[in-house]
Design a protein around this motif. Structure first.
Motif, PDB file in Angstrom:
ATOM      1  N   TYR A  59      16.164  13.885  13.722  1.00 37.31           N
ATOM      2  CA  TYR A  59      16.633  14.393  12.415  1.00 37.31           C
ATOM      3  C   TYR A  59      16.801  16.089  13.208  1.00 37.31           C
ATOM      4  N   GLU A  60      18.008  17.076  12.914  1.00 35.61           N
ATOM      5  CA  GLU A  60      17.947  18.167  13.615  1.00 35.61           C
ATOM      6  C   GLU A  60      18.415  19.432  12.193  1.00 35.61           C
ATOM      7  N   ASP A  61      17.777  20.414  12.611  1.00 36.38           N
ATOM      8  CA  ASP A  61      18.698  21.864  12.374  1.00 36.38           C
ATOM      9  C   ASP A  61      19.307  23.077  12.723  1.00 36.38           C
ATOM     10  N   PRO A  62      20.389  23.075  13.476  1.00 36.75           N
ATOM     11  CA  PRO A  62      20.990  23.657  14.562  1.00 36.75           C
ATOM     12  C   PRO A  62      20.107  24.852  14.458  1.00 36.75           C
ATOM     13  N   ARG A  63      19.217  25.826  13.154  1.00 34.49           N
ATOM     14  CA  ARG A  63      18.066  27.073  13.656  1.00 34.49           C
ATOM     15  C   ARG A  63      16.881  26.819  13.721  1.00 34.49           C
ATOM     16  N   CYS A  64      16.739  25.627  13.857  1.00 34.60           N
ATOM     17  CA  CYS A  64      14.923  25.581  14.280  1.00 34.60           C
ATOM     18  C   CYS A  64      14.817  26.172  15.534  1.00 34.60           C
ATOM     19  N   PRO A  65      14.196  26.541  15.247  1.00 33.54           N
ATOM     20  CA  PRO A  65      12.927  27.018  16.747  1.00 33.54           C
ATOM     21  C   PRO A  65      12.399  26.077  17.243  1.00 33.54           C
ATOM     22  N   VAL A  66      11.940  25.203  16.216  1.00 26.13           N
ATOM     23  CA  VAL A  66      10.916  24.114  17.188  1.00 26.13           C
ATOM     24  C   VAL A  66      12.103  22.984  18.049  1.00 26.13           C
ATOM     25  N   VAL A 109      23.760  30.811   6.407  1.00 31.53           N
ATOM     26  CA  VAL A 109      25.235  29.444   6.145  1.00 31.53           C
ATOM     27  C   VAL A 109      24.658  29.042   7.595  1.00 31.53           C
ATOM     28  N   GLY A 110      23.906  29.997   8.111  1.00 31.22           N
ATOM     29  CA  GLY A 110      24.549  29.445   9.875  1.00 31.22           C
ATOM     30  C   GLY A 110      24.341  27.907  10.178  1.00 31.22           C
ATOM     31  N   SER A 111      23.291  27.720   9.604  1.00 33.19           N
ATOM     32  CA  SER A 111      22.958  25.935  10.449  1.00 33.19           C
ATOM     33  C   SER A 111      24.411  24.705   9.874  1.00 33.19           C
ATOM     34  N   LYS A 112      24.826  25.344   8.029  1.00 32.87           N
ATOM     35  CA  LYS A 112      25.864  24.368   8.171  1.00 32.87           C
ATOM     36  C   LYS A 112      27.298  24.516   9.133  1.00 32.87           C
ATOM     37  N   ASN A 113      27.374  25.955   9.264  1.00 32.05           N
ATOM     38  CA  ASN A 113      28.481  26.766  10.390  1.00 32.05           C
ATOM     39  C   ASN A 113      28.804  26.002  11.861  1.00 32.05           C
ATOM     40  N   ALA A 114      27.040  25.902  11.635  1.00 30.87           N
ATOM     41  CA  ALA A 114      26.662  25.409  13.203  1.00 30.87           C
ATOM     42  C   ALA A 114      27.027  23.967  13.447  1.00 30.87           C
ATOM     43  N   LEU A 115      26.266  23.167  12.250  1.00 25.52           N
ATOM     44  CA  LEU A 115      27.091  21.895  12.714  1.00 25.52           C
ATOM     45  C   LEU A 115      28.192  21.725  12.063  1.00 25.52           C
ATOM     46  N   SER A 116      29.222  21.971  11.458  1.00 21.48           N
ATOM     47  CA  SER A 116      30.418  22.490  11.503  1.00 21.48           C
ATOM     48  C   SER A 116      31.254  21.973  13.100  1.00 21.48           C
ATOM     49  N   ALA A 117      30.611  22.796  13.556  1.00 22.97           N
ATOM     50  CA  ALA A 117      30.905  23.329  15.228  1.00 22.97           C
ATOM     51  C   ALA A 117      30.807  22.174  16.260  1.00 22.97           C
ATOM     52  N   LEU A 118      29.404  21.663  15.694  1.00 19.15           N
ATOM     53  CA  LEU A 118      28.708  20.594  16.404  1.00 19.15           C
ATOM     54  C   LEU A 118      30.455  19.106  16.178  1.00 19.15           C
ATOM     55  N   ASP A 126      16.846  34.135  16.815  1.00 18.99           N
ATOM     56  CA  ASP A 126      15.962  33.922  15.513  1.00 18.99           C
ATOM     57  C   ASP A 126      16.044  33.026  14.972  1.00 18.99           C
ATOM     58  N   GLU A 127      14.764  33.020  14.223  1.00 18.08           N
ATOM     59  CA  GLU A 127      15.698  31.552  13.239  1.00 18.08           C
ATOM     60  C   GLU A 127      15.963  32.430  11.253  1.00 18.08           C
ATOM     61  N   THR A 128      14.935  33.996  11.807  1.00 14.12           N
ATOM     62  CA  THR A 128      15.383  35.043  10.582  1.00 14.12           C
ATOM     63  C   THR A 128      17.098  36.111  11.381  1.00 14.12           C
ATOM     64  N   THR A 166      10.722  15.892   6.003  1.00 14.02           N
ATOM     65  CA  THR A 166      11.622  16.757   5.641  1.00 14.02           C
ATOM     66  C   THR A 166      11.740  17.849   6.545  1.00 14.02           C
ATOM     67  N   GLY A 167      11.176  17.590   7.880  1.00 12.58           N
ATOM     68  CA  GLY A 167      11.199  18.477   8.686  1.00 12.58           C
ATOM     69  C   GLY A 167      11.359  18.682  10.335  1.00 12.58           C
ATOM     70  N   THR A 168      11.823  19.145  10.917  1.00 12.04           N
ATOM     71  CA  THR A 168      12.463  19.397  12.160  1.00 12.04           C
ATOM     72  C   THR A 168      11.627  19.552  13.800  1.00 12.04           C
ATOM     73  N   PRO A 169      12.191  19.180  14.532  1.00 15.41           N
ATOM     74  CA  PRO A 169      12.537  17.652  15.074  1.00 15.41           C
ATOM     75  C   PRO A 169      11.641  16.875  14.886  1.00 15.41           C
ATOM     76  N   SER A 170      12.016  15.747  14.339  1.00 16.55           N
ATOM     77  CA  SER A 170      11.904  14.490  13.241  1.00 16.55           C
ATOM     78  C   SER A 170      12.616  13.246  14.569  1.00 16.55           C
ATOM     79  N   PHE A 171      11.752  12.401  15.061  1.00 15.95           N
ATOM     80  CA  PHE A 171      11.891  10.842  15.474  1.00 15.95           C
ATOM     81  C   PHE A 171      11.605   9.317  14.680  1.00 15.95           C
ATOM     82  N   VAL A 172      12.785   8.579  14.470  1.00 18.11           N
ATOM     83  CA  VAL A 172      12.552   7.704  14.240  1.00 18.11           C
ATOM     84  C   VAL A 172      12.927   6.355  14.433  1.00 18.11           C
ATOM     85  N   MET A 173      12.419   5.508  14.734  1.00 17.81           N
ATOM     86  CA  MET A 173      12.853   4.276  15.527  1.00 17.81           C
ATOM     87  C   MET A 173      11.792   2.723  14.175  1.00 17.81           C
ATOM     88  N   ASP A 174      12.677   2.030  13.793  1.00 15.42           N
ATOM     89  CA  ASP A 174      12.705   1.165  13.868  1.00 15.42           C
ATOM     90  C   ASP A 174      12.416   1.464  12.645  1.00 15.42           C
TER      91      ASP A 174
END
Length: 272
Positions: free
Chosen positions: A99-106, A144-153, A179-181, A235-243
């Motif tokens: 789970y990721e958000d394109p603008r997420c600094p972490v 809108v950068g996260s949405k626009n970058a996700l579209s580009a991905l 930077d996130e801002t 609810t946050g990123t990055p997050s990793f889930v298996m099974d």
């Protein structure tokens, strides 16, 4: 002059005066009607302008308006509206949800530190990854950068899974991740500039046209909805889930942010 002529003259004068007064009264009435009509038109125009402005201000934004739009899914996807993005060898028995958000600094920090290890694992068939992209930072920072970058991905994924992974890495790189801002990803030209550092996307007109035309904008919104409605409690990123289990590096629930921690928690999940 006879009295008759004198009386007739007076009567005629009085008649002319009466007629003139009637004409003046009519002109005044017409003038008042014109003024009132003009005022009504002005009020209606103002009201119409206010009404139009209210309608415009209450219209959903471009991106919000895509929530229920027809989705054009990129190649190399499956599931509802193409929101299932799984990359890796078919022989890999387990799948790691990322789970990721394109603008997420972490997320950028994770990619810069552990990203290459994750790709090596996938290439080796250790596990597959399922990418789930979110856009919640846009909501927090009113962008809108996260949405626009996700579209580009999505446009990169349409080229190939490898192009997708390499482009994602480039977007998160120290050189290009803002930077996130700072909402740099809102600009198509910036996204294309970053893409030109990826061999499969460099001067790729199909990719560039998809970014400029917003071919995968509705897909990005559908993917974001998948993130928001996830059943793993992410609810946050990055997050990793298996099974169905969220992988964390410590008892505080922090994600694994070093190669050692990531390898440790993933290996434990693969054995579980």
């Amino acid at each position: 002059m006879s009295k008759r002529n004198s009386a007739a003259a007076k009567t005629a004068a009085r008649e002319r005066l009466r007629a003139e007064r009637e004409r003046q009264a009519k002109r005044a009435k017409v003038k008042r009607q014109i003024i009132v009509a003009g005022s009504v038109v002005g009020v209606l125009a103002i009201a119409g302008g206010i009404g139009y402005a209210v309608v415009q201000n209450n219209k959903p934004s471009y991106w919000e308006g895509l929530k229920d739009a027809k989705v054009t899914a990129p190649a190399n996807t499956s599931g509802t509206k193409g929101t299932t993005v799984v990359i890796g060898k078919a022989s890999a028995k387990k799948t790691l949800k990322e789970y990721e958000d394109p603008r997420c600094p972490v997320c950028a920090q994770f990619e810069q530190t552990v990203g290459s290890t994750l790709v090596k694992d996938v290439d080796a068939g250790k596990y597959k990854i399922q990418y789930i992209g979110g856009t919640f930072i846009d909501n927090k920072d009113n962008g809108v950068g996260s949405k626009n970058a996700l579209s580009a991905l999505g446009a990169a994924l349409n080229v190939s899974p490898t192009a997708f992974l390499e482009y994602k890495s480039a977007l998160y790189s120290t050189k290009y991740h803002p930077d996130e801002t700072t909402d740099k990803f809102k600009d198509d030209s910036y996204l294309i500039k970053v893409a030109n550092t990826v061999s499969a996307l460099k001067n790729n007109t199909t990719f560039q046209d998809a970014v400029k035309k917003g071919t995968y904008d509705a897909w990005a919104m559908a993917m974001s909805k998948t993130f928001d409605n996830n059943k793993e409690g992410v609810t946050g990123t990055p997050s990793f889930v298996m099974d169905g289990k969220k992988l964390t590096a410590d008892t505080s629930g922090n994600p694994p942010m070093t190669v050692a921690d990531f390898t440790r928690v993933v290996d434990a999940a693969l054995k579980g």
